[in-house]
Enzyme design. Sequence first.
Site, PDB file in Angstrom:
ATOM      1  N   PRO A  81       0.842  -1.198   0.000  1.00  0.00           N
ATOM      2  CG  PRO A  81      -0.637  -1.536   1.748  1.00  0.00           C
ATOM      3  CD  PRO A  81       0.672  -2.016   1.209  1.00  0.00           C
ATOM      4  CE  LYS A  82       2.897   7.310  -3.484  1.00  0.00           C
ATOM      5  NZ  LYS A  82       2.713   8.308  -2.414  1.00  0.00           N
ATOM      6  CD1 TRP A  83       2.276   2.495   3.841  1.00  0.00           C
ATOM      7  CD2 TRP A  83       0.478   2.989   5.070  1.00  0.00           C
ATOM      8  NE1 TRP A  83       1.769   1.311   4.326  1.00  0.00           N
ATOM      9  CE2 TRP A  83       0.670   1.591   5.088  1.00  0.00           C
ATOM     10  CE3 TRP A  83      -0.600   3.539   5.768  1.00  0.00           C
ATOM     11  CZ2 TRP A  83      -0.177   0.738   5.791  1.00  0.00           C
ATOM     12  CZ3 TRP A  83      -1.433   2.689   6.474  1.00  0.00           C
ATOM     13  CH2 TRP A  83      -1.216   1.294   6.485  1.00  0.00           C
ATOM     14  CG  ASP A  89      -1.196   8.981  -1.714  1.00  0.00           C
ATOM     15  OD1 ASP A  89      -2.288   9.565  -1.761  1.00  0.00           O
ATOM     16  OD2 ASP A  89      -0.122   9.559  -1.539  1.00  0.00           O
ATOM     17  N   GLY A  90      -2.527   4.694  -3.002  1.00  0.00           N
ATOM     18  CA  GLY A  90      -2.457   3.804  -4.153  1.00  0.00           C
ATOM     19  C   GLY A  90      -1.611   2.596  -3.799  1.00  0.00           C
TER      20      GLY A  90
END
Length: 353
Positions: free
Chosen positions: A28-30, A175-176
């Site tokens: 996951p994009k934190w 974020d993505g």
Amino acid sequence: MRLPVMPPVAPMLAKAVPAIPAGASYEPKWDGFRSIVFRDGDEIEIGSRNEKPMTRYFPELVLAFRDELPPRCVVDGEIIIATGSGLDFDALQQRIHPAASRVKMLSEATPASFVAFDLLALGDEDLTGRPFGERRSMLERALGSCRPPVHVTPATSDIELARRWFEEFEGAGLDGVVAKPLTGTYQPDKRVMFKIKHTRTADCVVAGYRVHKSGPDAIGSLLLGLYDDAGTLVSIGVIGAFPMARRKELFAELQPLVTTFDGHPWDWGGASETRTPRSGEGSRWSVGKDLSFTPLRPELVVEVRYEHMERTRLRHMAQFGHWRPDRTPESCTFEQLDRPVAFDLDDIVPGLR
């Protein structure tokens, strides 16, 4: 402090790609503050994206790192603030404050967490030359027993699961997805990872501009607004990435719309001659920067590209799409926005909040 990897270190970066690539490790994009944590016994330093220390702003994490991290290590990760409704970047920004008393108060009121996703050094060994697959395994072993507020990010090699994360985790404020080559070494300040982020469009009202630092005849940024249910034009953010020639063209094009603050929906300065930004418009990253603006009659509509909203604000600067002469300003409302389905942070990292 004597470690095999010493501060400052510029974090390894990611370049944007339109789709999730195959054959990588996915995370996951934190959405927080990118940080590299250095620990040598009781000595702790928290480095930032710009290589400046952030140690003083997060005293609660300094204590946690002494309790939870290996005695001598360098760990790459993200500082976040987790709430019941997802990640709170606004609360995180408030932590960057010059007053120690306020930092202490906020550290108790809105404590931060740290999500680790890479291991640069352990004991006397520099791990930056090792492949990421090895570093990830060592990270899981070294930090696997850490307790909150220190966590290890989930990771998978299953691209279908990564695609599901991309769709679901946005509802928790993420974020993505980031894709990391399994054989890649750690390369500071190099864009050797890949990030896949959400991109949407919205039609917004242009109600003001700020001039560019190069001079008074070039546009620095355009101020964007959307109408809420009460019919109030709410400031949501800006667009500002233009070639210099276009900045000058825009300045000339917008002059016929320049107006006064009398009756303008964003007369945040009241009756004073100098209009200053409303609460929430200030910049915590550029203290003292002039954020006053030139008001425009709210008649122009522009389509912009954006990633996601945080409450009523664009989380990142939007990108210019094209003018929409076919749209009326009053039709530019929050109702047009695509809102992700809510997702619980505890389902991503147990114990995060």
